[in-house]
Every structure is written in structure tokens, then in C-alpha cells.
Write a protein that holds these residues in place. Structure first.
Motif, short mmCIF file in Angstrom:
data_model
loop_
_atom_site.label_atom_id
_atom_site.label_comp_id
_atom_site.label_asym_id
_atom_site.label_seq_id
_atom_site.Cartn_x
_atom_site.Cartn_y
_atom_site.Cartn_z
N LYS A 204 -0.04 6.75 12.88
CA LYS A 204 -1.35 6.78 12.23
C LYS A 204 -1.75 5.41 11.71
CE LYS A 204 -1.31 11.66 10.81
NZ LYS A 204 -1.32 12.60 9.66
N GLN A 208 -5.04 3.32 12.98
CA GLN A 208 -6.05 2.91 12.02
C GLN A 208 -6.22 1.40 12.01
OE1 GLN A 208 -8.13 4.82 10.42
NE2 GLN A 208 -9.13 3.06 9.47
N ARG A 211 -8.46 0.49 14.85
CA ARG A 211 -9.87 0.77 14.54
C ARG A 211 -10.43 -0.30 13.61
NH1 ARG A 211 -8.19 6.30 14.70
NH2 ARG A 211 -7.69 6.31 12.47
N GLU A 242 -12.86 2.08 6.18
CA GLU A 242 -11.79 1.94 7.18
C GLU A 242 -10.54 1.31 6.55
OE1 GLU A 242 -11.70 3.04 10.17
OE2 GLU A 242 -13.77 3.64 10.49
N ALA A 245 -8.78 3.83 4.45
CA ALA A 245 -8.00 4.77 5.27
C ALA A 245 -6.67 4.14 5.68
CB ALA A 245 -8.81 5.17 6.51
N TYR A 246 -6.71 2.83 6.02
CA TYR A 246 -5.47 2.12 6.38
C TYR A 246 -4.54 2.06 5.17
CZ TYR A 246 -2.33 -1.63 7.80
OH TYR A 246 -1.21 -2.38 8.09
N ASN A 249 -2.90 5.51 4.53
CA ASN A 249 -1.81 5.78 5.46
C ASN A 249 -0.57 4.94 5.13
OD1 ASN A 249 -3.22 7.69 6.98
ND2 ASN A 249 -4.12 6.13 8.30
#
Length: 593
Positions: A204, A208, A211, A242, A245-246, A249
């Protein structure tokens, strides 16, 4: 480990670095374990000599016992220091073999990935964004390097040390060894459970990161559009989401690791407590000496390193497996376009026979049963509305794609049987979307050739009607261009791109609507120069303006992927159909302007 098995070919290639490295690991750990036995003897010596020293209290011999005792301790201390120096020396050799090997593998992998990327067809780049491609060739490769270097080195080191320590523990006292190693099954179960979580979270994180890289690369490339539409704040918001989100994770992985390492250290601590307690009972029973307890404590503490490194190595392996899986996904892809083997001398005889083409990623049928012929030396123009399939024809002619059905013949031979390198090297292609590199103007013009003279570069610039613009710059042909040629205007970029095609002196020239940003006077100058340069050679010109193509030997009119008209300028005007209508509309537009 199935994804990492791809790396076995590199291990075989560098076997003469791995094998000495393994030998150095074994030797260094032998010198690391032996000091525990020296400590045992030293401890026993202290206990025995302390009793003897007290026994001779009040006698002259007590001083002699003290001197012998002191020299013996000095000898044991010097011996331990010498053993650890030897261990350090072989650890250095170990790193010089295995870690350097990992750098060689990293170098080979990056070259392999880049070479494979270049083999893949244009459709691959339509389906994948640049940021993700770059991330797999950099960040993912770096994580794999951590596996082939540090992870393997410490895995060997840990395994050898672990086996040596266990062997010596059991050789001293099996009962005490069993109790000292009792927490290990719990540790194995914990590692098995945590491995799965680490692997999932690592995949994941890498996805990420791709992205995030893609988003940043795309926004920086389109910075002019962003500023024009005042969307900086909007882009910042998306980037923050974004990036968050990184972070989320990554924090999830850190939490797993934060729980894992203290748990391992706790289990090692329990082993130490059991060693002292059970060892004390064994000393009372006379099964072992106090020095053996000291020896076991050293062994248990030596196990702390393997156990701790086991968690770290596990993390490295899991993250490398996730990264190698992503790398393998692209390395296992085969190009849609495979070069043939037939060499040809290109003259410019082309034949399309019932050619149709559908884009696989969108399902759009861009070309439908197109048939036409081009003879050597002809100047052929293709015109049509936006989306009629003009650029697709150019891409099929360059064999960026293969037709879904039908045949394309070059000099009477099927295009898919011809050697692509030989074929494309004889063509000058100017794409619709001009791309210039972040390099000097001179190097951009000379891009298609290995060696050129200044005279050739200057002449190509003159033929493309951009010479006067270039010499007007302060550094002239050495002027450095920004990313994608942002330093130049749209018309200047198109003309530099034309010069890049002309300097090759190609047997066939393909212009894909590359005069759209050029004024009429400059366009006439370029076309006049082309008429001289391409005399006896084939030229294919895709355009929107009829004024650009009226002198063509043959004009193909495309509409909705089909050729609806074909002929010269005069013939098509006299027919009074679609071409004549387009001509009248463009005349009205010019009059209104």
C-alpha cells in the motif's frame, strides 16, 4: 519469496562476491562467539584465585598469587580485544563483498528496467503515467537493493551467529540451553504473524508513493496551465490529501514495527532471567561453574542482535518483495510491437490495404478500411477535421501501432516484417505534440544523429526557418532550453523540431500537423525549402490549413476514420464536395480576420 526469485540470476552473476562474503560472515562470527568462552575462563579464574588469595592471607605467597592473577586477567583481556579486532576486520571484508555486490545489482537492475521500458510500445505509455514508471525504476529498485545487500548480509550473519551460539550453549549444558531458548517459539509465531501485516502495508505504501509521485510530476509539467487557471491552492489541497494518505500508511507500518521490536527485546530479557535462575540452580547442584552462567549471559545477549536484526531483516525482505512484485509486473510485459528482421532501402513506396485500427485502451475505432498508395518522390497531404484519424495514420506509418486489420506495405514488403531500427532511421518524423529536451538548442537539433558538424546544424535551422531566431539569443545555439522547451515560443519549438527531422536528410518525411503555430510567410519559406530538400523523396504532410497543402501531388481527405476524397487540389475543388467546402470555409475565416 516467489517475486524475489527473479533476482537469482544476479546472485549467480555475482557468485564470486557472495561466496567470499559468506566465508567472511562465518569467520567473523567465530571470532565473535569465542570471547564468551574466554570470559567463562576469566570468571572462573577470578573465583578460584580469589579463594586462593584469601587462603594465603598473611603469607608472602599472597603477592605472588596476586601477580599471577593480574597477568592472567591482562592476558584474557588482551585476548578478547584481539578476537574482537579480528572480528571487526572480517566484518569489514564482509561488507566490502556483499554490500558492493548490492550496488552492482542495483546498477544492473536500473539498466535492465530502462532498457525494457524503451522496448515497450507507445500504448504502454498511454496506459501508465510517468511518475509511476519513475518510481518503479528508482524507489522500488532501492528497496530491492536493501534486500540484496543489507538484508542478505545480516540474514547470513544472524543465521551463522544463531547456530554457533546454540551449538556452544548445548555443548555446555543442555538443560540450561533449553530454558534460555524457551521464548523462541513465541518469537517465531510473532514474526510469522507480523510478516503478513508488513507485506500488506508495504504494498500500500509503494502504491501510494507512486500516486503521489505521478501527481507531483504532472502538476509541475503543467505549471503554466495551473497558474493560468489559478489552481495552485486546489493542487496544494489534493497534494496534502495524497501526502496524508502516504503518511497514514507509513505510520501504520511504523506502529507494527514499534510493537514488534520491544516484544522481541522482552523475550530476550526473559531468556536472561531464566538463564540466571536456572543457571544458579545448576551451579548449586555442581553441574556447571559460575563462569558458565557468565558465558550463557554473553550468549543470550549475543542472541539479542540476531533477534533484533531478524525483525529488521524481515521488514526489508517484505518491502523488497512488494517492490519487486511491482517491478516484475512491467518486466514481464511484452512489447505490442516487435521488430522484423528484413533490412530495406527506403524509397518511399507505401501501400495501405483495407487498414483498420482500434485503440485497445479506449475502444475507439480511429481508422476504418483505409486504402491508398504513395509513390516514391510524391508529396502527399492528409487533411480532415479534428479526430478524423490523421495522427493515427502517421503513427501507423511509423509503426508505433500495428493495424487491427489490413496490411501496410513498404517497398512491397509487410511493415511488420521490416527491421524497425533500419526503417525508422531513414524517416524524419515531426510529431503533432512537439517535445524538446532540457538541453541546448544545438543538441536538440542534432538529437537524431551521433555526430554532426556546426554547419549541418546551422543549415537545418535555416531550412526550418528558425536560424534568425536562434542567432538572436545571447548564447545562440548553446542556449539551454527549459523542460519541454518552455524557453521557446510555440512556433519556435515547432521549427526546431522540424530542423531535428531535416538534419537527418531522411528518405521519407512525415509532418504531423507541425506548422499550426507558424505564420503564413514562415510556412511558405519552410515548404519552399522542403521542396528543394525532398526532391525525389517522399513527403507526407498532415495539416488543417488548405493553404499548406495545395501544392501536394496527392491529397487524402479523412472523415471519421475513412478516406472520403482523394486527388490533387484542383481536382478536389472541381468535385465540389467536402474538400471544396472546407476550402470555402477557410477563405471566409481569412476574410473575416
Amino acid at each position: 519469496m516467489k517475486h524475489l526469485s527473479y533476482l537469482n540470476k544476479y546472485f549467480l552473476k555475482y557468485k564470486w562476491r557472495i561466496l567470499p562474503g559468506v566465508l567472511f560472515v562465518i569467520i567473523s562470527n567465530i571470532f565473535g562467539v569465542v570471547p564468551a568462552q574466554v570470559i567463562r575462563n576469566a570468571y572462573d579464574l577470578i573465583v578460584e584465585n580469589a579463594a586462593i588469595y584469601r587462603l594465603y592471607e598473611g603469607f608472602d605467597r599472597q603477592a605472588i598469587v596476586y601477580d599471577i592473577f593480574s597477568y592472567s586477567l591482562f592476558f584474557f583481556g588482551a585476548l578478547i580485544l584481539f578476537l574482537y579486532l579480528l572480528r571487526g576486520l572480517f566484518l569489514f571484508f564482509m561488507r566490502q563483498t556483499i554490500i558492493l555486490m548490492s550496488r552492482h545489482i542495483e546498477y544492473d537492475m536500473k539498466n535492465e528496467i530502462y532498457a525494457h521500458y524503451q522496448k515497450l510500445s507507445l500504448g504502454f505509455y498511454r496506459r501508465n503515467n510517468t511518475g509511476d514508471l519513475m518510481n518503479r525504476a528508482t524507489e522500488d529498485v532501492n528497496r530491492v537493493r536493501m534486500y540484496v545487500g543489507p538484508a542478505i548480509m545480516y540474514a547470513f550473519n544472524t543465521t551463522v551467529l544463531f547456530l554457533l551460539v546454540i551449538y556452544f550453549m548445548f555443548s555446555v549444558n543442555a538443560t540450561l540451553a533449553i530454558y534460555a531458548l524457551l521464548p523462541l517459539p513465541v518469537l517465531v509465531l510473532a514474526i510469522y504473524y507480523v510478516n503478513t501485516i508488513i507485506n500488506q502495508k508495504s504494498e500500500k505504501i509503494q502504491e501510494q508513493l507512486s500516486r503521489l509521485s505521478s501527481f507531483v510530476q504532472e502538476r509541475f509539467s503543467g505549471i503554466r496551465v495551473m497558474k493560468s487557471y489559478v489552481r495552485e491552492a486546489h493542487a496544494q489541497t489534493i497534494f496534502a490529501e495524497e501526502s496524508n494518505a502516504y503518511k497514514t500508511n507509513s505510520m501504520g507500518l511504523v506502529k507494527v514495527q514499534a510493537f514488534f521490536y520491544p516484544t522481541m527485546l522482552l523475550l530476550v530479557g526473559i531468556s536472561t532471567i531464566l538463564t540466571i535462575y536456572i543457571g544458579g540452580e545448576q551451579v548449586i547442584d555442581g553441574a556447571i561453574t559460575p563462569g558458565n552462567i557468565a558465558e550463557f549471559i554473553v550468549y543470550v545477549n549475543q542472541l539479542t542482535f540476531p533477534v533484533t536484526m531478524l525483525g529488521w531483516v524481515t521488514t526489508l525482505i517484505q518491502r523488497a518483495a512488494a517492490s519487486q512484485k511491482r517491478i516484475n509486473e512491467f518486466l514481464q510485459l511484452q512489447p505490442d510491437i516487435n521488430s522484423g528482421s528484413q533490412e530495406i532501402d527506403l524509397n518511399g513506396n507505401i501501400s495501405f490495404k483495407n487498414v483498420s485500427f482500434t485503440y485497445a485502451d479506449t475502444g475507439i475505432e480511429a481508422i476504418k478500411e483505409v486504402s491508398f498508395e504513395i509513390k516514391q518522390g510524391q508529396f502527399v497531404a492528409i487533411i480532415g477535421k479534428t479526430g478524423s484519424g490523421k495522427s493515427t495514420l502517421a503513427n501507423l506509418l511509423m509503426r508505433m501501432y500495428d493495424p487491427s486489420s489490413g496490411d501496410i506495405l513498404i517497398e512491397g514488403q509487410a511493415l511488420d516484417k521490416i527491421d524497425l531500427h533500419s526503417y525508422r532511421s531513414q524517416i524524419g518524423f515531426v510529431p503533432q505534440e512537439v517535445f524538446l529536451f532540457s538541453d541546448s538548442i544545438k543538441n536538440n537539433i542534432a538529437f537524431g544523429l551521433d555526430a554532426v558538424t556546426d554547419e549541418q546544424v546551422n543549415q537545418a535551422a535555416k531550412d526550418a526557418a528558425v536560424y534568425q531566431n536562434i542567432i538572436g539569443f545571447e548564447q545562440q545555439f548553446e542556449t539551454m532550453l527549459g523542460e519541454r522547451g518552455i524557453t521557446l515560443s510555440g512556433g519556435q519549438k515547432q521549427r526546431v523540431s522540424i530542423a531535428r527531422a531535416l538534419i537527418k536528410s531522411p528518405q521519407m518525411l512525415i509532418f504531423d500537423d507541425c506548422l499550426s503555430a507558424v505564420d503564413t510567410k514562415t510556412e511558405e519559406e519552410i515548404l519552399s525549402n522542403l521542396g528543394k530538400l525532398m526532391k525525389g523523396r517522399t513527403s507526407v504532410l498532415i495539416a488543417h490549413r488548405i493553404s499548406t497543402i495545395k501544392n501536394a501531388d496527392k491529397i487524402l481527405v479523412l472523415d471519421n476514420g475513412r478516406i472520403i476524397e482523394e486527388g490533387t487540389h484542383e481536382e478536389l475543388l472541381n468535385s465540389g464536395k467536402a474538400y471544396a467546402e472546407m476550402y470555402q470555409n477557410q477563405l471566409l475565416e481569412e476574410e473575416n480576420v
